[in-house]
Design an enzyme around this catalytic site. Structure first.
Site, PDB file in Angstrom:
ATOM      1  N   ASP A   1      58.319  20.747  34.598  1.00 28.56           N
ATOM      2  CA  ASP A   1      57.307  21.561  35.282  1.00 28.56           C
ATOM      3  C   ASP A   1      57.138  22.889  34.544  1.00 28.56           C
ATOM      4  O   ASP A   1      56.020  23.304  34.219  1.00 28.56           O
ATOM      5  CB  ASP A   1      57.751  21.811  36.733  1.00 28.56           C
ATOM      6  CG  ASP A   1      56.791  22.715  37.472  1.00 28.56           C
ATOM      7  OD1 ASP A   1      55.574  22.486  37.374  1.00 28.56           O
ATOM      8  OD2 ASP A   1      57.251  23.672  38.126  1.00 28.56           O
TER       9      ASP A   1
ATOM     10  N   LYS B   1      70.335  20.906  30.248  1.00 27.15           N
ATOM     11  CA  LYS B   1      71.171  22.105  30.328  1.00 27.15           C
ATOM     12  C   LYS B   1      72.614  21.617  30.455  1.00 27.15           C
ATOM     13  O   LYS B   1      73.304  21.862  31.437  1.00 27.15           O
ATOM     14  CB  LYS B   1      70.723  22.940  31.544  1.00 27.15           C
ATOM     15  CG  LYS B   1      71.372  24.296  31.678  1.00 27.15           C
ATOM     16  CD  LYS B   1      70.892  25.323  30.667  1.00 27.15           C
ATOM     17  CE  LYS B   1      71.711  26.600  30.781  1.00 27.15           C
ATOM     18  NZ  LYS B   1      71.467  27.549  29.675  1.00 27.15           N
TER      19      LYS B   1
ATOM     20  N   ASP C   1      66.749  26.325  27.751  1.00 30.25           N
ATOM     21  CA  ASP C   1      66.402  27.724  27.446  1.00 30.25           C
ATOM     22  C   ASP C   1      65.976  27.857  25.981  1.00 30.25           C
ATOM     23  O   ASP C   1      65.003  28.539  25.651  1.00 30.25           O
ATOM     24  CB  ASP C   1      67.552  28.686  27.809  1.00 30.25           C
ATOM     25  CG  ASP C   1      68.920  28.222  27.328  1.00 30.25           C
ATOM     26  OD1 ASP C   1      69.039  27.067  26.864  1.00 30.25           O
ATOM     27  OD2 ASP C   1      69.875  29.012  27.405  1.00 30.25           O
TER      28      ASP C   1
ATOM     29  N   TYR D   1      63.563  18.508  42.942  1.00 29.30           N
ATOM     30  CA  TYR D   1      62.393  18.437  43.820  1.00 29.30           C
ATOM     31  C   TYR D   1      62.651  17.517  45.014  1.00 29.30           C
ATOM     32  O   TYR D   1      62.051  17.669  46.056  1.00 29.30           O
ATOM     33  CB  TYR D   1      61.177  17.875  43.058  1.00 29.30           C
ATOM     34  CG  TYR D   1      60.402  18.893  42.263  1.00 29.30           C
ATOM     35  CD1 TYR D   1      61.020  19.695  41.319  1.00 29.30           C
ATOM     36  CD2 TYR D   1      59.025  19.013  42.442  1.00 29.30           C
ATOM     37  CE1 TYR D   1      60.289  20.602  40.576  1.00 29.30           C
ATOM     38  CE2 TYR D   1      58.291  19.919  41.703  1.00 29.30           C
ATOM     39  CZ  TYR D   1      58.916  20.714  40.769  1.00 29.30           C
ATOM     40  OH  TYR D   1      58.191  21.604  40.044  1.00 29.30           O
TER      41      TYR D   1
ATOM     42  N   ASP E   1      53.914  24.125  31.666  1.00 26.16           N
ATOM     43  CA  ASP E   1      53.023  25.294  31.800  1.00 26.16           C
ATOM     44  C   ASP E   1      53.070  26.138  30.526  1.00 26.16           C
ATOM     45  O   ASP E   1      52.041  26.590  30.026  1.00 26.16           O
ATOM     46  CB  ASP E   1      53.454  26.186  32.981  1.00 26.16           C
ATOM     47  CG  ASP E   1      52.713  25.854  34.276  1.00 26.16           C
ATOM     48  OD1 ASP E   1      52.394  24.667  34.479  1.00 26.16           O
ATOM     49  OD2 ASP E   1      52.462  26.775  35.071  1.00 26.16           O
TER      50      ASP E   1
HETATM   51  C1  IPM Z   1      52.655  20.654  38.752  1.00 27.60           C
HETATM   52  C2  IPM Z   1      52.659  21.611  39.914  1.00 27.60           C
HETATM   53  C3  IPM Z   1      53.425  20.961  41.053  1.00 27.60           C
HETATM   54  C4  IPM Z   1      54.831  20.691  40.586  1.00 27.60           C
HETATM   55  C5  IPM Z   1      53.422  21.787  42.358  1.00 27.60           C
HETATM   56  C6  IPM Z   1      52.019  22.076  42.837  1.00 27.60           C
HETATM   57  C7  IPM Z   1      54.228  21.133  43.437  1.00 27.60           C
HETATM   58  O1  IPM Z   1      53.191  22.823  39.534  1.00 27.60           O
HETATM   59  O2  IPM Z   1      52.121  19.544  38.904  1.00 27.60           O
HETATM   60  O3  IPM Z   1      53.186  21.015  37.704  1.00 27.60           O
HETATM   61  O4  IPM Z   1      55.674  21.590  40.638  1.00 27.60           O
HETATM   62  O5  IPM Z   1      55.095  19.569  40.174  1.00 27.60           O
HETATM   63 MG    MG Z   2      53.637  22.974  37.465  1.00 31.09          MG
END
Ligand code: IPM
Ligand code: MG
Length: 357
Positions: free
Chosen positions: A247, A191, A223, A142, A251
């Protein structure tokens, strides 16, 4: 206690969900004898519209000068064509870096009331889902160099993933310390079969392990981890990983608990000034329709009380109020199921507010 909270409503559903969390904070302040003041901060698309910059320095200064920061969400299709270095998300990354909050804590815990909302089979869910992803937040790909060049008519894009051992060590320590407070199992995810940065990551984690003999350290390739999260999530206690892996995995982990709308997060660095935000995005498709789930933001406010202000019983009160709201059968659209009572964002906030004792 008097606390000043920088508030970033942001874009999309951001304002709606943050407004609910603020009502709850005010109620807690009233009941427990605190005083919270709020400083509004513009960040994301709304800041691009106003200043041509997703986070002007003056707005960042308001955040670093506050006792903590509460954030809704940023971004939306309106700003999709803005150049990369001025996108709404860039504001968020600059905020994280500017605050120095290297450690992002994302719980994946299933609420008993929402077990049916998990897309996983019942026998998997029944074994329990309760783990934390500790994500490195201000390094890695990032924050490495990003560039797109033209090389003899061919477009070439580069993003650099770089970590030094100090950056790995400080997040590693948070992983071990988090595990010490829980079930003492730490899974380091990388990884290392492909990436140098991951081989260094693994080496540092094992070096640290000697200092935390009470914690059982294991390694897992990212993975495989993505697979294990849906196959057998009960095996995890604390996962520690680099920025982009965290990240993606967070999710995935949120979804198996029923809804990304329920998950809060905290980000901390060297000071008690933290950044608290739900892990979902700005959901422009439902913005302004009173459909958003404010619980992730409300629980983020609870985390702020717990981790930045040392207000454990106040945080407990908010979490209990959310649990009571679910017990009473209320659900926002994202977690609606048969026989439940559907509520909008406002009403969800109002019911949780009434439940605060
Ligand atoms: C998160 C989001 C952010 C990230 C984006 C919006 C930049 O997906 O906080 O997980 O990738 O960190
Ligand atoms: Mg995210």
């Amino acid at each position: 206690m008097n606390k000043n909270i920088a508030v970033i409503r942001g874009d999309g559903i951001g304002p709606e969900i943050v407004n609910q969390a603020i009502k709850i904070l005010d109620k807690v302040a009233e009941l427990y004898g605190h005083s919270f003041s709020y400083t509004d901060v513009d960040m994301g698309g709304c800041a691009i519209d106003k200043y041509g910059d997703p986070l002007p320095q003056s707005e960042l200064d308001k955040c670093t000068g506050a006792d903590s920061v509460l954030l809704g969400a940023v971004g939306g299709p309106k700003w999709n064509d803005v150049p990369g270095d001025r996108r709404p998300e860039k504001g968020l990354l600059r905020l994280r870096a500017g605050m120095g909050v290297y450690s992002n804590n994302r719980p994946a815990k299933i609420w008993a009331q929402l077990a049916d909302a998990s897309p996983l089979r019942k026998e998997i869910v029944e074994k329990g889902i309760d783990f934390i992803i500790v994500r490195e937040l201000i390094g890695g790909i990032y924050f490495g160099e990003h560039k797109t060049e033209d090389k003899d008519g061919l477009a070439v894009a580069t993003d650099i993933l770089k970590y030094d051992e100090k950056e790995i060590e400080r997040i590693g320590r948070i992983g071990f310390e988090t595990a010490q407070k829980r079930n003492k199992k730490l899974c380091s995810v990388e990884k290392s079969n492909v990436l140098d940065s991951s081989r260094l990551w693994k080496k540092v984690m094992h070096r640290l392990a000697d200092e935390y003999p009470d914690v059982e350290l294991s390694d897992m390739l990212v993975d495989n981890c993505a697979m294990q999260i849906v196959k057998n999530p009960a095996q995890f206690d604390v996962v520690v990983t680099e920025n982009m892996f965290g990240d993606i995995l967070s999710d995935e982990a949120s979804m198996i608990t029923g809804s990304i709308g329920m998950i809060p997060s905290s980000s901390l660095g060297a000071t008690s000034c933290g950044l608290y935000e739900p892990i979902h995005g700005s959901a422009p498709d439902i913005a302004g329709k009173d459909l958003a789930n404010p619980v992730g933001t409300i629980l983020s406010a609870a985390m702020m009380l717990r981790f930045s202000f040392d207000m454990a019983k106040e945080a407990d009160a908010i979490e209990k109020a959310v649990s009571d709201y679910l017990d009473a059968g209320y659900r926002t659209a994202d977690i609606m199921s048969e026989g439940m009572k559907q509520v909008g964002c406002e009403e969800c906030g109002r019911i949780i507010l009434e439940n605060i004792k």
